[in-house]
Scaffold this motif. Structure first.
Motif, short mmCIF file in Angstrom:
data_model
loop_
_atom_site.label_atom_id
_atom_site.label_comp_id
_atom_site.label_asym_id
_atom_site.label_seq_id
_atom_site.Cartn_x
_atom_site.Cartn_y
_atom_site.Cartn_z
N ARG A 120 0.82 -1.49 -0.31
CA ARG A 120 0.18 -0.08 -0.25
C ARG A 120 0.90 0.76 -0.02
NH1 ARG A 120 -1.53 4.33 3.11
NH2 ARG A 120 -0.41 3.04 4.74
N ARG A 121 1.83 1.31 0.50
CA ARG A 121 3.27 2.03 1.39
C ARG A 121 3.83 2.38 -0.35
NH1 ARG A 121 3.59 4.42 5.14
NH2 ARG A 121 2.89 4.34 7.31
N ALA A 122 3.91 1.23 -1.13
CA ALA A 122 4.49 1.38 -2.31
C ALA A 122 3.72 2.20 -3.86
CB ALA A 122 5.07 0.31 -2.61
N ARG A 123 2.50 1.78 -3.32
CA ARG A 123 1.61 2.41 -4.29
C ARG A 123 1.60 3.68 -4.05
NH1 ARG A 123 -0.86 -2.29 -4.63
NH2 ARG A 123 -3.01 -1.79 -2.58
N ALA A 124 1.50 4.45 -2.09
CA ALA A 124 0.99 5.33 -2.33
C ALA A 124 2.12 6.43 -2.89
CB ALA A 124 0.74 5.58 -0.94
N ALA A 125 3.84 5.59 -2.92
CA ALA A 125 4.40 6.36 -3.00
C ALA A 125 4.66 7.15 -4.56
CB ALA A 125 5.81 5.92 -2.35
N HIS A 126 3.88 5.92 -5.08
CA HIS A 126 3.87 6.01 -6.64
C HIS A 126 3.04 7.10 -6.99
CE1 HIS A 126 4.72 4.21 -10.71
NE2 HIS A 126 3.84 4.80 -11.20
N ALA A 155 -6.61 14.27 -0.50
CA ALA A 155 -7.50 13.72 1.49
C ALA A 155 -8.66 12.85 0.56
CB ALA A 155 -6.85 14.59 2.29
N GLU A 156 -9.65 13.72 -0.31
CA GLU A 156 -10.53 13.25 -0.35
C GLU A 156 -10.24 11.70 -0.72
OE1 GLU A 156 -12.38 16.09 -2.59
OE2 GLU A 156 -13.01 17.52 -0.80
N LYS A 157 -9.36 11.75 -2.27
CA LYS A 157 -9.23 10.22 -2.49
C LYS A 157 -9.15 9.59 -1.59
CE LYS A 157 -8.82 11.96 -7.06
NZ LYS A 157 -7.02 12.21 -8.27
N GLY A 158 -8.59 9.24 -0.21
CA GLY A 158 -8.71 8.11 0.16
C GLY A 158 -7.20 8.99 1.31
N TRP A 159 -5.63 9.17 0.78
CA TRP A 159 -4.69 9.36 0.57
C TRP A 159 -4.78 9.71 2.18
CZ3 TRP A 159 -2.18 6.60 -1.82
CH2 TRP A 159 -2.58 6.56 -3.70
N ASP A 160 -3.86 8.70 3.51
CA ASP A 160 -3.61 9.56 4.48
C ASP A 160 -2.46 10.67 4.72
OD1 ASP A 160 -1.63 7.33 5.94
OD2 ASP A 160 -2.37 6.16 4.13
N MET A 196 4.93 27.02 2.96
CA MET A 196 3.76 26.74 2.58
C MET A 196 3.17 25.47 2.99
SD MET A 196 3.20 29.29 -0.80
CE MET A 196 4.09 28.88 -1.73
N LEU A 197 4.45 24.72 2.38
CA LEU A 197 4.01 23.05 2.64
C LEU A 197 4.05 22.52 4.03
CD1 LEU A 197 7.30 21.74 0.96
CD2 LEU A 197 4.74 21.67 0.29
N GLN A 198 4.57 23.70 5.02
CA GLN A 198 4.39 23.58 6.51
C GLN A 198 2.90 23.56 6.72
OE1 GLN A 198 7.45 25.16 8.37
NE2 GLN A 198 5.92 26.07 10.27
N LEU A 199 2.38 24.65 6.06
CA LEU A 199 0.72 24.65 6.55
C LEU A 199 0.03 23.67 5.90
CD1 LEU A 199 0.92 28.63 6.16
CD2 LEU A 199 0.58 27.60 8.06
N ALA A 200 0.66 23.31 4.49
CA ALA A 200 0.06 22.60 3.72
C ALA A 200 -0.59 21.34 4.29
CB ALA A 200 0.62 22.10 2.47
N GLY A 201 0.67 20.76 5.15
CA GLY A 201 0.94 19.71 5.88
C GLY A 201 0.07 19.95 7.38
N HIS A 202 -0.60 21.22 7.71
CA HIS A 202 -0.75 20.84 9.15
C HIS A 202 -2.57 20.68 8.71
CE1 HIS A 202 1.34 22.32 11.92
NE2 HIS A 202 2.11 24.13 10.86
N ALA A 203 -2.62 20.55 7.35
CA ALA A 203 -4.07 20.65 6.69
C ALA A 203 -3.89 19.05 6.29
CB ALA A 203 -5.07 21.16 5.17
N VAL A 204 -3.99 18.58 6.00
CA VAL A 204 -3.96 16.69 6.34
C VAL A 204 -4.04 16.02 7.67
CG1 VAL A 204 -3.68 16.63 3.93
CG2 VAL A 204 -1.09 16.26 5.76
N ARG A 205 -3.60 16.49 8.62
CA ARG A 205 -3.93 15.82 10.14
C ARG A 205 -5.19 15.20 10.40
NH1 ARG A 205 -2.89 19.87 14.92
NH2 ARG A 205 -2.64 17.53 16.66
N HIS A 206 -4.54 14.26 10.54
CA HIS A 206 -5.48 13.00 11.72
C HIS A 206 -5.51 13.42 12.44
CE1 HIS A 206 -6.96 9.59 13.47
NE2 HIS A 206 -5.62 9.92 13.71
#
Ligand SMILES: Cc1cc2nc3c(=O)[nH]c(=O)nc-3n(C[C@H](O)[C@H](O)[C@H](O)COP(=O)(O)O)c2cc1C
Length: 353
Positions: A120-126, A155-160, A196-206
């Motif tokens: 799953r991680r490999a597919r996600a990486a790809h 995130a909507e497509k289901g990537w964690d 900007m990446l840092q802010l984007a990272g916050h947005a995907v918090r679980h």
């Protein structure tokens, strides 16, 4: 400086091309077939200056190849006429500013021979790393709305969150660092881009569940290396550790003494010292070693687990041992599990589920 570092120049001979495709295996390869294929492919890729990833899962191959345009054209002639696969569908083909798999002649996963989680991680990486060129463009254009909407769509497509951090945000930070090293962007662009990446990272918090929060038992002090101006990794870690239920404190010390003072007063279970995630700072190894030496003395019972992270370690240009740390993180994701395990080992506590 990274071994494989490219930039978009005006000379096509210097361009790095990336090609991703999927195909159907004509017959199910055995583990030995896959080993042989990867082994031979690595040898040829090394000779051609090609790097990439190959994944086999449930009868299908997924591959990303990157390298000089001419080498890829030559290699593609062979791969596309290889009778071991058919129904080849090119997913993307473009010029890239920096390699994503620079350290791998061919990072290969045989999903049937490894765990479902690794597959799953490999597919996600790809799938996620294919978005890196778009992400770099959005970052360099200062398009924060575009960045957030790209991440929201993923995130909507289901990537964690872990996958997005490991396979998109961190590789984009490294590619930006490479662009800065080769003068394709300014230090200002790099710094703004990382924020900007840092802010984007916050947005995907679980958001942690009450059950996860009940598991809170360890504390960690997350520090940038004294004098380090980049804090992307520290910020991503803060989210991940908080979500995993840790007590988190952060420090941005300007000297070893400032770090040691904070450590001595807090006595956390673990200390993480982060170098830039974007730029490999090789000249900091000796300095970091000294900082870690002093930090060990500040921890009263010497039981504090010390981890380090940053581009230098993600590229495997330095190891935990080089700097006297207990563990070097290659990515922020999953660090809380590994560090908790080390804390338990140091204290000889039983493994908890
Ligand atoms: C799915 C798949 C992926 C492959 N990936 C590579 C690769 O990355 N590098 C490589 O040299 N050969 C790769 N090969 C093998 C090539 O198709 C080819 O057999 C090999 O490069 C030798 O080329 P030649 O037969 O033209 O001498 C791959 C084959 C398959 C079926």
């Amino acid at each position: 400086m990274p071994e494989q570092r490219e930039s978009v120049t005006t000379n096509p001979a210097d361009w790095t091309s990336s090609l991703s495709y999927q195909s159907r295996a004509t017959s199910k390869p055995t583990a030995a077939d896959m080993r042989e294929l990867s082994w031979k492919a690595r040898e040829r890729n090394r000779a051609l200056g090609v790097t990439g990833l190959l994944l086999y899962d449930k009868g299908r191959f997924f591959q990303t190849l990157e390298g000089p345009v001419e080498s890829l054209t030559t290699l593609w002639q062979s791969i596309r006429s290889d009778t071991r696969h058919t129904d080849i569908e090119i997913l993307s083909e473009h010029i890239i500013p920096a390699r994503l798999f620079g350290s791998w002649d061919l990072l290969s996963y045989d999903a049937e021979a490894i765990s479902a989680e690794a597959a799953r991680r490999a597919r996600a990486a790809h799938a996620l790393t294919r978005q890196v060129p778009d992400m770099i463009k959005l970052v360099l254009d200062g398009d924060d709305i575009g960045i957030n909407s790209l991440i929201a769509t993923l995130a909507e497509k289901g990537w964690d969150g872990d996958s997005i951090v490991t396979s998109l945000i961190e590789p984009t930070a490294r590619a930006l660092g490479d662009a800065w090293l080769s003068d394709d962007c300014s230090e200002f662009d790099l710094t703004i881009g990382l924020s900007m990446l840092q802010l984007a990272g916050h947005a995907v918090r679980h958001t942690p569940t009450p059950q996860e929060l009940r598991g809170r038992k360890y504390s960690i002090l997350l520090a940038t290396a004294p004098g380090e101006p980049h804090a992307l990794g520290t910020s991503l870690l803060a989210d991940l550790f908080t979500d995993a239920g840790w007590q988190v404190d952060m420090a941005f010390p300007d000297s070893d003494q400032a770090l040691v003072n904070q450590l001595a007063s807090q006595q956390p279970d673990a200390l993480d010292i982060g170098l830039s995630d974007a730029v490999p700072r090789r000249d900091t190894i000796a300095k970091l070693r000294e900082t870690i030496g002093k930090s060990r003395f500040a921890a009263a019972d010497q039981l504090t687990v010390i981890s380090v992270g940053g581009r230098l370690f993600a590229d495997a240009a330095a190891t935990a041992r080089n700097v006297g740390a207990d563990i070097a993180r290659e990515t922020a994701a999953g660090s809380s599990i590994r560090i908790a395990e080390l804390i338990r080992q140091k204290r000889q506590e039983p493994r908890s589920g």
